[in-house]
Enzyme design. Structure first.
Site, PDB file in Angstrom:
ATOM      1  N   SER A 150       0.654  -1.004   0.017  1.00  0.00           N
ATOM      2  CA  SER A 150       0.051   0.079   0.096  1.00  0.00           C
ATOM      3  C   SER A 150       0.820   1.355   0.165  1.00  0.00           C
ATOM      4  CB  SER A 150      -0.998   0.010   0.946  1.00  0.00           C
ATOM      5  OG  SER A 150      -1.348   1.400   1.462  1.00  0.00           O
ATOM      6  N   ARG A 152      -1.285   4.828  -0.531  1.00  0.00           N
ATOM      7  CA  ARG A 152      -2.034   5.704   0.011  1.00  0.00           C
ATOM      8  C   ARG A 152      -2.923   5.236   1.371  1.00  0.00           C
ATOM      9  NH1 ARG A 152      -1.200   6.281  -5.277  1.00  0.00           N
ATOM     10  NH2 ARG A 152      -1.233   3.786  -4.820  1.00  0.00           N
ATOM     11  N   THR A 153      -3.050   3.834   1.480  1.00  0.00           N
ATOM     12  CA  THR A 153      -3.756   3.515   2.592  1.00  0.00           C
ATOM     13  C   THR A 153      -2.864   3.646   3.887  1.00  0.00           C
ATOM     14  OG1 THR A 153      -5.280   2.300   1.374  1.00  0.00           O
ATOM     15  CG2 THR A 153      -5.319   1.805   3.518  1.00  0.00           C
ATOM     16  N   GLN A 231     -11.957   3.724   0.198  1.00  0.00           N
ATOM     17  CA  GLN A 231     -11.653   4.518  -0.816  1.00  0.00           C
ATOM     18  C   GLN A 231     -12.738   5.165  -1.610  1.00  0.00           C
ATOM     19  OE1 GLN A 231      -8.681   4.579  -3.061  1.00  0.00           O
ATOM     20  NE2 GLN A 231     -10.008   6.226  -3.860  1.00  0.00           N
ATOM     21  N   ASN A 259     -13.153  -5.043  -6.346  1.00  0.00           N
ATOM     22  CA  ASN A 259     -13.504  -4.753  -4.926  1.00  0.00           C
ATOM     23  C   ASN A 259     -13.789  -3.184  -4.959  1.00  0.00           C
ATOM     24  OD1 ASN A 259     -10.763  -4.006  -5.925  1.00  0.00           O
ATOM     25  ND2 ASN A 259      -9.715  -4.817  -3.718  1.00  0.00           N
ATOM     26  N   SER A 324      -5.945  -6.926  -9.977  1.00  0.00           N
ATOM     27  CA  SER A 324      -5.909  -6.532  -8.522  1.00  0.00           C
ATOM     28  C   SER A 324      -5.113  -7.317  -7.808  1.00  0.00           C
ATOM     29  CB  SER A 324      -7.261  -6.637  -7.798  1.00  0.00           C
ATOM     30  OG  SER A 324      -8.050  -5.527  -8.456  1.00  0.00           O
ATOM     31  N   MET A 325      -4.746  -7.184  -6.532  1.00  0.00           N
ATOM     32  CA  MET A 325      -3.872  -7.688  -5.675  1.00  0.00           C
ATOM     33  C   MET A 325      -4.189  -9.063  -5.234  1.00  0.00           C
ATOM     34  SD  MET A 325      -2.040  -4.422  -3.389  1.00  0.00           S
ATOM     35  CE  MET A 325      -3.732  -3.630  -2.924  1.00  0.00           C
ATOM     36  N   LEU A 363      -6.167   4.691  -8.087  1.00  0.00           N
ATOM     37  CA  LEU A 363      -4.578   4.574  -7.867  1.00  0.00           C
ATOM     38  C   LEU A 363      -4.258   3.193  -6.996  1.00  0.00           C
ATOM     39  CD1 LEU A 363      -3.489   8.125  -7.590  1.00  0.00           C
ATOM     40  CD2 LEU A 363      -4.049   6.848  -9.512  1.00  0.00           C
ATOM     41  N   ARG A 390      -8.486  10.397   0.775  1.00  0.00           N
ATOM     42  CA  ARG A 390      -8.249   9.272   1.530  1.00  0.00           C
ATOM     43  C   ARG A 390      -8.227   9.896   2.842  1.00  0.00           C
ATOM     44  NH1 ARG A 390      -6.972   4.201  -0.497  1.00  0.00           N
ATOM     45  NH2 ARG A 390      -7.292   3.670   1.641  1.00  0.00           N
TER      46      ARG A 390
HETATM   47  N1  NVA Z   1      -8.322  -3.187  -7.020  1.00  0.00           N
HETATM   48  C1  NVA Z   1      -7.146  -2.782  -6.732  1.00  0.00           C
HETATM   49  C2  NVA Z   1      -7.378  -1.812  -6.019  1.00  0.00           C
HETATM   50  C3  NVA Z   1      -6.193  -1.028  -5.394  1.00  0.00           C
HETATM   51  C4  NVA Z   1      -6.306   0.208  -4.488  1.00  0.00           C
HETATM   52  C5  NVA Z   1      -6.622  -3.772  -5.920  1.00  0.00           C
HETATM   53  O1  NVA Z   1      -7.342  -4.538  -5.051  1.00  0.00           O
HETATM   54  O2  NVA Z   1      -5.607  -4.181  -6.195  1.00  0.00           O
HETATM   55  N1   CP Z   2      -6.202   3.365  -3.453  1.00  0.00           N
HETATM   56  C1   CP Z   2      -5.367   2.591  -2.346  1.00  0.00           C
HETATM   57  O1   CP Z   2      -6.049   1.840  -1.902  1.00  0.00           O
HETATM   58  O2   CP Z   2      -3.861   2.723  -2.710  1.00  0.00           O
HETATM   59  P1   CP Z   2      -2.948   1.766  -1.897  1.00  0.00           P
HETATM   60  O3   CP Z   2      -3.166   0.529  -2.623  1.00  0.00           O
HETATM   61  O4   CP Z   2      -1.481   2.384  -2.331  1.00  0.00           O
HETATM   62  O5   CP Z   2      -3.179   2.085  -0.775  1.00  0.00           O
END
Ligand code: NVA
Ligand code: CP
Length: 404
Positions: A150, A152-153, A231, A259, A324-325, A363, A390
């Site tokens: 992460s 931003r979070t 988000q 998500n 996504s992750m 992002l 955020r």
């Molecule tokens: N859909 C993305 C959002 C990242 C903030 C993920 O889960 O990787």
């Molecule tokens: N948008 C968001 O949650 O960014 P991070 O994955 O960098 O926290």
């Protein structure tokens, strides 16, 4: 009517016998206060509890003889003395002494979401003006669990909590071995002994649910494979700033039904918007959640596969990564990306929407895939306002959860 309001709050499950209740019937506590309602003696035994005048309560019992809710913001004004014909047998259960959590936007109601957004704007004003005197989290700690990367979070929670006077602790993927080295339910109880609030980013959604179930402090969902409520609260704040209101706005998400889409659907289930998820066939969002958002009666919600038509007249075109992750998605590589041909957000798509349309993206962006450099850098792009928000949206969420 006495109006003493004390400062502490905590989670309670309130059940009201309500002759007028029926499924979906909603009663605002300002009506309740206006009627001079006194809740039960159980409530009066807790003088630190109060009800915020704008909270609303919804019947969730199918047989509908009760008005019932888990009230995230329920604070009972302890000094209301008249008994209520409306809620004659109010009862409070607090046997787990558990504070409310922020796990899904749809756990909240329109008025509560509006309150959070208003609070975010207010506190953003202080912080933007360089005013650091508002320190409600002084002496408090936030524990942040991350099993995924992460930017931003992590930074927005840590900085936000610090700026409001508190201390945040980061636990990365290798620190505690959530669900591996130790069971989540044990971690939840241990961390609750040291901290005032927990934020967690996990793969399985169940882990965040378990933290909230077994912990005794509020848990904030910082993204799971299933959803990303903080988000979308930040996004709502950004749209409110750009357009004056979120209500009724046409938001067209273009990409994977992931998500992020799920949290948009959660918002749509309780808050009036026009939301379109425009995705390739086979990449649709969760069917049950979609149905819930469509049938809740608040919003217009569609799933489509035709980006150029779907975006016409949109206020916002919204993007996210195509992989996504979530375990395995990044590894699918080319085969996955091929499905998204024609779903890139570029200036042609923005032009098809019209000149009013703004570009948003949670992002991180994979420039050149789901969106172009051009739209990221354009004057209609809101992506960095969105990233800043955020912190402000989360500050407001934590203020509410911690009773400020
Ligand atoms: N859909 C993305 C959002 C990242 C903030 C993920 O889960 O990787
Ligand atoms: N948008 C968001 O949650 O960014 P991070 O994955 O960098 O926290």
């Amino acid at each position: 009517m006495p109006n003493t309001i004390s400062t502490m709050s905590f989670s309670i499950l309130a059940r009201f016998n309500c002759p007028r209740a029926r499924r979906g019937h909603s009663v605002r506590s300002d009506q309740l206060l206006a009627r001079g309602t006194r809740l039960s003696c159980q409530v009066r035994k807790m003088p630190h509890v109060r009800i915020k005048p704008t909270n609303s309560y919804r019947c969730k019992d199918a047989s509908c003889t009760h008005l019932s809710l888990k009230a995230p913001f329920l604070r009972v004004q302890s000094s209301l003395l008249a008994s209520s014909p409306f809620f004659p047998k109010a009862k409070v259960e607090n046997n787990k002494s558990r504070l409310p959590s922020f796990l899904h936007i749809s756990d909240y109601e329109e008025s509560q979401i509006d309150l959070i957004l208003e609070r975010a704007t207010e506190v953003k004003g202080f912080l933007r003006a360089g005013d650091r005197s508002f320190r409600p989290f002084k002496g408090r700690t936030l524990c942040m669990i991350f099993t995924k990367p992460s930017l931003r979070t992590r930074v927005s929670f840590e900085t936000g909590f610090h700026l409001l006077g508190g201390h945040a602790i980061y636990l990365g993927p290798d620190d505690i071995g959530l669900g591996g080295r130790e069971e989540t339910r044990d971690i939840a109880r241990v961390l609750s002994r040291y901290n005032d609030i927990i934020m967690a980013r996990t793969f399985a959604h169940q882990e965040v649910l378990d933290l909230a179930e077994y912990g005794t402090v509020p848990v904030v969902n910082g993204l799971t494979d299933f959803n990303h409520p903080c988000q979308i609260m930040a996004d709502a704040l950004t749209i409110k700033e750009a357009f004056g209101s979120v209500k009724g706005k046409k938001i067209v998400y273009v990409g994977d039904g992931n998500n992020i889409v799920h949290s948009w659907l959660e918002l749509a289930a309780v808050y009036p918007i026009h939301f379109i998820c425009c995705c390739p066939a086979g990449y649709e969002p969760d069917k049950d959640l979609l149905l819930r958002a469509q049938s809740a009666g608040f919003s217009s919600v569609e799933v489509r596969n035709d980006p150029l038509n779907a975006v016409r007249g949109a206020d916002v075109i919204y993007g996210d990564v195509w992989a996504s992750m979530n375990a395995g998605q990044k590894e699918e590589g080319e085969s996955r990306y091929k499905a998204f041909e024609g779903f890139q957000i570029n200036s042609k798509l923005m032009a098809a929407a019209g000149p009013q349309c703004r570009f948003m993206h949670c992002l991180p962006a994979e420039r050149g895939l789901e969106c172009t450099d051009e739209v990221m850098e354009a004057s209609y792009s809101l992506v960095f306002e969105e990233a800043e928000n955020r912190m402000h949206a989360q500050n407001a969420i934590m203020l509410e959860l911690l009773g400020h």
